[in-house]
Design an enzyme around this catalytic site. Sequence first.
Site, short mmCIF file in Angstrom:
data_model
loop_
_atom_site.label_atom_id
_atom_site.label_comp_id
_atom_site.label_asym_id
_atom_site.label_seq_id
_atom_site.Cartn_x
_atom_site.Cartn_y
_atom_site.Cartn_z
N ARG A 105 40.17 50.63 7.69
CA ARG A 105 39.09 50.90 8.64
C ARG A 105 37.80 50.19 8.24
NH1 ARG A 105 39.05 57.21 10.25
NH2 ARG A 105 37.70 56.38 11.87
N GLN A 140 28.40 61.06 16.03
CA GLN A 140 29.63 61.55 15.42
C GLN A 140 30.41 60.39 14.79
OE1 GLN A 140 31.70 64.48 18.22
NE2 GLN A 140 30.17 63.58 19.58
N HIS A 158 28.97 63.01 10.69
CA HIS A 158 30.29 62.96 10.06
C HIS A 158 30.34 61.99 8.90
CE1 HIS A 158 32.27 64.65 13.98
NE2 HIS A 158 31.76 65.60 13.21
N CYS A 169 31.31 63.89 -10.22
CA CYS A 169 29.87 64.18 -10.36
C CYS A 169 29.16 64.41 -9.04
CB CYS A 169 29.17 63.07 -11.15
SG CYS A 169 28.97 61.52 -10.23
N THR A 250 30.99 60.60 24.51
CA THR A 250 31.65 61.66 23.76
C THR A 250 32.34 62.62 24.72
OG1 THR A 250 31.36 63.49 22.20
CG2 THR A 250 29.49 63.00 23.63
N ASN A 275 29.36 58.54 30.39
CA ASN A 275 30.74 58.61 29.90
C ASN A 275 31.67 58.00 30.94
OD1 ASN A 275 32.17 59.45 27.56
ND2 ASN A 275 33.06 61.16 28.68
N GLU A 277 34.30 59.24 32.19
CA GLU A 277 34.76 60.24 33.15
C GLU A 277 34.09 61.57 32.83
OE1 GLU A 277 38.86 61.13 30.65
OE2 GLU A 277 38.90 59.81 32.38
#
Length: 310
Positions: A105, A140, A158, A169, A250, A275, A277
Amino acid sequence: MCLFQLAARRLISQAHCGLKAASSKKQKFCVEMARPSSNMADFREVFAKAKHIAIITGAGVSAESGVPTFRGAGGFWRKWQAQELATPGAFARNPSRVWEFYHYRRELMLSKHPNPAHIAIAECEKRLSKQGRSVVVITQNIDELHRKAGTKHLLEIHGSLFKTRCTSCGNVAANYKSPICPALAGKGAPDPDTEDAAIPVEDLPQCEEDGCNGLLRPHVVWFGEALDPGVLTAVEKELDICDLCLVVGTSSVVYPAAMFAPQVSARGVPVAEFNMEPTPATNRFRFHFPGPCGTTLPPALARHETEIIS
Protein backbone atom coordinates in the site's frame (compact mmCIF):
# COMPACT_ATOMS: atom_id res chain seq x y z
CA MET A 1 -19.87 17.82 28.10
CA CYS A 2 -21.70 18.35 24.78
CA LEU A 3 -23.92 15.78 23.07
CA PHE A 4 -21.22 15.05 20.49
CA GLN A 5 -18.64 14.35 23.19
CA LEU A 6 -20.96 11.98 25.04
CA ALA A 7 -21.76 10.03 21.89
CA ALA A 8 -18.11 9.97 20.84
CA ARG A 9 -16.95 8.58 24.18
CA ARG A 10 -19.50 5.77 23.93
CA LEU A 11 -18.28 4.81 20.48
CA ILE A 12 -14.54 5.42 20.70
CA SER A 13 -13.75 1.78 21.46
CA GLN A 14 -15.53 0.76 18.24
CA ALA A 15 -13.38 3.02 16.05
CA HIS A 16 -12.52 1.73 12.59
CA CYS A 17 -14.01 -1.69 13.24
CA GLY A 18 -16.53 -1.36 10.43
CA LEU A 19 -19.67 -1.10 12.56
CA LYS A 20 -22.66 0.16 10.61
CA ALA A 21 -25.42 2.35 11.92
CA ALA A 22 -28.11 0.26 13.56
CA SER A 23 -31.73 0.81 12.59
CA SER A 24 -33.47 3.07 15.07
CA LYS A 25 -36.22 5.62 15.53
CA LYS A 26 -33.71 8.21 14.33
CA GLN A 27 -33.49 6.50 10.96
CA LYS A 28 -37.29 6.49 10.64
CA PHE A 29 -37.27 10.18 11.46
CA CYS A 30 -34.66 10.82 8.77
CA VAL A 31 -36.85 9.22 6.10
CA GLU A 32 -39.64 11.68 6.93
CA MET A 33 -37.40 14.76 6.64
CA ALA A 34 -37.42 16.98 3.56
CA ARG A 35 -35.09 15.88 0.81
CA PRO A 36 -31.79 17.75 0.77
CA SER A 37 -31.25 20.43 -1.84
CA SER A 38 -28.86 20.12 -4.80
CA ASN A 39 -29.03 23.83 -5.56
CA MET A 40 -25.43 24.95 -5.94
CA ALA A 41 -26.32 28.65 -5.88
CA ASP A 42 -27.96 28.23 -2.47
CA PHE A 43 -24.94 26.32 -1.16
CA ARG A 44 -22.61 29.02 -2.46
CA GLU A 45 -24.52 31.67 -0.48
CA VAL A 46 -24.04 29.63 2.71
CA PHE A 47 -20.38 29.03 1.84
CA ALA A 48 -19.76 32.76 1.34
CA LYS A 49 -20.87 33.52 4.92
CA ALA A 50 -19.12 30.63 6.70
CA LYS A 51 -16.20 31.46 8.99
CA HIS A 52 -15.23 27.98 10.22
CA ILE A 53 -15.63 25.17 7.68
CA ALA A 54 -15.14 21.52 8.60
CA ILE A 55 -14.63 19.05 5.73
CA ILE A 56 -15.00 15.34 6.55
CA THR A 57 -13.52 13.08 3.88
CA GLY A 58 -13.52 9.35 3.22
CA ALA A 59 -12.33 6.79 0.70
CA GLY A 60 -14.42 8.22 -2.13
CA VAL A 61 -12.27 11.32 -2.41
CA SER A 62 -9.15 9.19 -2.95
CA ALA A 63 -10.79 6.61 -5.21
CA GLU A 64 -10.61 9.16 -8.02
CA SER A 65 -6.83 9.12 -7.63
CA GLY A 66 -6.83 5.37 -8.23
CA VAL A 67 -6.52 4.39 -4.58
CA PRO A 68 -8.18 1.01 -3.85
CA THR A 69 -10.61 1.07 -0.93
CA PHE A 70 -10.08 -2.56 0.22
CA ARG A 71 -13.72 -2.62 1.31
CA GLY A 72 -16.49 -4.89 0.08
CA ALA A 73 -16.45 -7.47 -2.69
CA GLY A 74 -13.27 -7.43 -4.70
CA GLY A 75 -11.30 -5.60 -2.01
CA PHE A 76 -8.77 -8.39 -1.62
CA TRP A 77 -5.01 -8.42 -1.24
CA ARG A 78 -3.98 -11.95 -2.22
CA LYS A 79 -6.71 -14.03 -0.58
CA TRP A 80 -7.38 -11.72 2.36
CA GLN A 81 -9.54 -8.68 2.87
CA ALA A 82 -8.25 -5.71 4.83
CA GLN A 83 -10.46 -6.65 7.78
CA GLU A 84 -8.46 -9.86 8.13
CA LEU A 85 -5.05 -8.17 8.04
CA ALA A 86 -5.59 -4.78 9.68
CA THR A 87 -6.00 -6.09 13.22
CA PRO A 88 -3.72 -6.38 16.26
CA GLY A 89 -4.28 -10.15 16.25
CA ALA A 90 -3.19 -10.55 12.62
CA PHE A 91 -0.02 -8.58 13.33
CA ALA A 92 0.75 -10.64 16.43
CA ARG A 93 0.28 -13.90 14.49
CA ASN A 94 2.08 -12.94 11.30
CA PRO A 95 3.84 -9.54 11.29
CA SER A 96 5.64 -10.40 8.05
CA ARG A 97 2.37 -10.85 6.13
CA VAL A 98 0.86 -7.68 7.56
CA TRP A 99 3.99 -5.69 6.74
CA GLU A 100 3.93 -7.05 3.18
CA PHE A 101 0.36 -5.76 2.86
CA TYR A 102 1.27 -2.31 4.16
CA HIS A 103 4.47 -2.21 2.13
CA TYR A 104 2.36 -2.83 -0.98
CA ARG A 105 0.00 0.00 0.00
CA ARG A 106 2.86 2.40 0.79
CA GLU A 107 4.60 1.74 -2.53
CA LEU A 108 1.29 2.09 -4.38
CA MET A 109 0.59 5.45 -2.76
CA LEU A 110 3.99 6.79 -3.76
CA SER A 111 2.74 6.59 -7.36
CA LYS A 112 -0.61 8.31 -6.71
CA HIS A 113 -1.36 12.01 -6.87
CA PRO A 114 -4.03 14.35 -5.48
CA ASN A 115 -7.05 14.79 -7.73
CA PRO A 116 -9.11 17.97 -8.31
CA ALA A 117 -11.10 17.40 -5.09
CA HIS A 118 -7.96 17.30 -2.91
CA ILE A 119 -6.57 20.35 -4.70
CA ALA A 120 -9.82 22.32 -4.41
CA ILE A 121 -9.88 21.74 -0.65
CA ALA A 122 -6.25 22.79 -0.21
CA GLU A 123 -6.65 25.90 -2.36
CA CYS A 124 -9.83 26.85 -0.49
CA GLU A 125 -8.05 26.55 2.86
CA LYS A 126 -5.16 28.72 1.67
CA ARG A 127 -7.45 31.38 0.20
CA LEU A 128 -9.84 31.61 3.15
CA SER A 129 -7.00 31.79 5.69
CA LYS A 130 -6.09 35.18 4.17
CA GLN A 131 -9.64 36.34 4.96
CA GLY A 132 -9.52 35.34 8.62
CA ARG A 133 -11.63 32.25 7.91
CA SER A 134 -10.65 28.65 8.65
CA VAL A 135 -10.92 25.26 6.97
CA VAL A 136 -10.15 22.00 8.74
CA VAL A 137 -10.02 18.62 7.01
CA ILE A 138 -11.05 15.63 9.13
CA THR A 139 -10.16 12.56 7.10
CA GLN A 140 -10.69 8.84 7.51
CA ASN A 141 -8.06 8.25 4.82
CA ILE A 142 -4.52 7.13 5.62
CA ASP A 143 -3.01 7.92 2.22
CA GLU A 144 -1.76 11.49 2.92
CA LEU A 145 -3.12 12.80 -0.39
CA HIS A 146 -4.62 15.80 1.40
CA ARG A 147 -1.20 16.62 2.80
CA LYS A 148 0.35 16.11 -0.65
CA ALA A 149 -2.19 18.56 -2.12
CA GLY A 150 -1.13 21.22 0.38
CA THR A 151 -3.73 20.98 3.15
CA LYS A 152 -2.24 22.30 6.40
CA HIS A 153 -5.03 21.97 8.97
CA LEU A 154 -5.48 18.20 8.79
CA LEU A 155 -6.77 15.70 11.34
CA GLU A 156 -6.08 12.09 10.26
CA ILE A 157 -8.41 10.14 12.52
CA HIS A 158 -7.20 6.72 11.32
CA GLY A 159 -3.49 7.56 11.19
CA SER A 160 -1.14 7.46 8.21
CA LEU A 161 0.53 4.89 5.98
CA PHE A 162 3.69 6.94 6.26
CA LYS A 163 4.02 6.88 10.03
CA THR A 164 5.21 4.03 12.22
CA ARG A 165 4.79 3.22 15.90
CA CYS A 166 7.20 1.14 17.96
CA THR A 167 5.59 -1.83 19.68
CA SER A 168 8.20 -1.57 22.45
CA CYS A 169 8.76 2.12 23.27
CA GLY A 170 5.68 3.57 21.57
CA ASN A 171 7.60 6.17 19.55
CA VAL A 172 5.68 7.51 16.55
CA ALA A 173 7.70 8.73 13.57
CA ALA A 174 7.17 9.78 9.97
CA ASN A 175 8.71 7.29 7.55
CA TYR A 176 8.82 7.72 3.79
CA LYS A 177 11.57 5.17 3.04
CA SER A 178 11.07 3.07 -0.08
CA PRO A 179 11.26 0.25 0.76
CA ILE A 180 10.75 0.79 4.46
CA CYS A 181 13.36 -1.93 5.15
CA PRO A 182 15.65 -3.97 2.82
CA ALA A 183 13.85 -7.26 3.47
CA LEU A 184 10.60 -5.89 2.01
CA ALA A 185 12.18 -4.80 -1.29
CA GLY A 186 10.22 -6.41 -4.12
CA LYS A 187 7.72 -7.98 -1.72
CA GLY A 188 4.00 -7.43 -1.22
CA ALA A 189 2.69 -8.47 -4.65
CA PRO A 190 -1.13 -8.68 -4.43
CA ASP A 191 -1.58 -11.66 -6.78
CA PRO A 192 -3.49 -14.45 -4.96
CA ASP A 193 -0.89 -17.03 -6.05
CA THR A 194 1.97 -15.13 -4.39
CA GLU A 195 3.57 -16.95 -1.47
CA ASP A 196 4.18 -15.20 1.84
CA ALA A 197 7.71 -13.86 2.15
CA ALA A 198 7.92 -15.16 5.76
CA ILE A 199 10.41 -12.46 6.73
CA PRO A 200 12.00 -13.02 10.18
CA VAL A 201 10.86 -10.49 12.78
CA GLU A 202 14.39 -9.16 13.24
CA ASP A 203 14.47 -8.21 9.53
CA LEU A 204 11.17 -6.32 9.59
CA PRO A 205 11.11 -2.53 10.26
CA GLN A 206 12.86 -1.78 13.56
CA CYS A 207 12.72 1.23 15.87
CA GLU A 208 15.64 3.61 15.44
CA GLU A 209 15.39 5.23 18.87
CA ASP A 210 18.62 4.82 20.84
CA GLY A 211 18.87 1.35 22.37
CA CYS A 212 15.36 0.25 21.39
CA ASN A 213 15.32 -1.79 18.13
CA GLY A 214 11.69 -2.75 18.82
CA LEU A 215 9.42 -4.03 16.06
CA LEU A 216 7.61 -1.23 14.26
CA ARG A 217 3.99 -1.38 13.17
CA PRO A 218 2.05 0.96 10.86
CA HIS A 219 0.69 3.93 12.79
CA VAL A 220 -2.88 3.35 11.68
CA VAL A 221 -6.02 2.56 13.63
CA TRP A 222 -6.76 -1.11 13.07
CA PHE A 223 -10.13 -2.79 13.30
CA GLY A 224 -11.11 -3.11 16.95
CA GLU A 225 -8.73 -0.36 18.12
CA ALA A 226 -9.70 3.00 19.58
CA LEU A 227 -9.11 6.35 17.99
CA ASP A 228 -6.32 8.46 19.43
CA PRO A 229 -8.03 10.45 22.25
CA GLY A 230 -5.98 13.54 21.38
CA VAL A 231 -7.12 13.47 17.76
CA LEU A 232 -10.72 12.84 18.80
CA THR A 233 -10.62 15.81 21.19
CA ALA A 234 -9.30 18.02 18.37
CA VAL A 235 -12.13 16.80 16.11
CA GLU A 236 -14.70 17.61 18.82
CA LYS A 237 -13.40 21.15 19.16
CA GLU A 238 -13.52 21.77 15.41
CA LEU A 239 -17.03 20.39 15.02
CA ASP A 240 -18.25 22.43 17.98
CA ILE A 241 -17.21 25.72 16.32
CA CYS A 242 -17.87 25.00 12.63
CA ASP A 243 -20.68 26.92 10.93
CA LEU A 244 -20.57 24.84 7.74
CA CYS A 245 -19.73 21.16 7.32
CA LEU A 246 -18.97 19.25 4.13
CA VAL A 247 -19.06 15.46 3.92
CA VAL A 248 -17.00 14.32 0.94
CA GLY A 249 -16.68 10.80 -0.45
CA THR A 250 -17.74 8.84 2.62
CA SER A 251 -20.47 6.24 2.99
CA SER A 252 -21.51 7.50 6.46
CA VAL A 253 -21.84 3.96 7.81
CA VAL A 254 -18.60 3.43 9.74
CA TYR A 255 -18.48 4.66 13.33
CA PRO A 256 -17.46 6.89 14.96
CA ALA A 257 -16.94 9.10 11.88
CA ALA A 258 -20.50 8.37 10.70
CA MET A 259 -21.92 10.40 13.57
CA PHE A 260 -19.79 13.52 13.11
CA ALA A 261 -21.87 15.32 10.47
CA PRO A 262 -25.30 14.25 11.79
CA GLN A 263 -24.36 15.68 15.20
CA VAL A 264 -23.34 18.96 13.55
CA SER A 265 -26.60 19.02 11.56
CA ALA A 266 -28.59 18.35 14.74
CA ARG A 267 -27.50 21.70 16.16
CA GLY A 268 -28.69 23.54 13.06
CA VAL A 269 -25.42 23.89 11.16
CA PRO A 270 -25.72 23.45 7.36
CA VAL A 271 -24.18 20.19 6.13
CA ALA A 272 -23.47 19.48 2.46
CA GLU A 273 -22.79 15.96 1.23
CA PHE A 274 -20.71 15.34 -1.91
CA ASN A 275 -20.89 11.68 -2.85
CA MET A 276 -21.51 9.39 -5.80
CA GLU A 277 -24.87 8.32 -4.36
CA PRO A 278 -27.08 8.95 -1.31
CA THR A 279 -25.99 7.48 2.01
CA PRO A 280 -27.91 6.50 5.17
CA ALA A 281 -27.26 10.03 6.49
CA THR A 282 -28.23 12.00 3.36
CA ASN A 283 -31.70 13.01 4.52
CA ARG A 284 -30.25 14.57 7.66
CA PHE A 285 -28.32 17.15 5.64
CA ARG A 286 -29.33 20.42 3.97
CA PHE A 287 -27.49 19.74 0.71
CA HIS A 288 -26.56 16.71 -1.36
CA PHE A 289 -24.50 16.89 -4.57
CA PRO A 290 -24.27 13.56 -6.42
CA GLY A 291 -21.39 12.66 -8.69
CA PRO A 292 -17.59 12.39 -8.61
CA CYS A 293 -16.08 14.63 -5.93
CA GLY A 294 -13.43 15.80 -8.37
CA THR A 295 -16.23 17.27 -10.51
CA THR A 296 -18.69 18.59 -7.91
CA LEU A 297 -16.32 19.98 -5.28
CA PRO A 298 -14.12 22.46 -7.22
CA PRO A 299 -17.02 24.75 -8.26
CA ALA A 300 -18.49 24.51 -4.76
CA LEU A 301 -15.28 25.73 -3.12
CA ALA A 302 -14.18 28.22 -5.77
CA ARG A 303 -13.83 31.90 -4.90
CA HIS A 304 -17.22 33.51 -4.27
CA GLU A 305 -17.88 36.86 -5.88
CA THR A 306 -18.31 38.47 -2.45
CA GLU A 307 -14.89 37.39 -1.21
CA ILE A 308 -12.37 40.15 -0.67
CA ILE A 309 -8.83 39.04 -1.48
CA SER A 310 -6.13 41.17 0.12
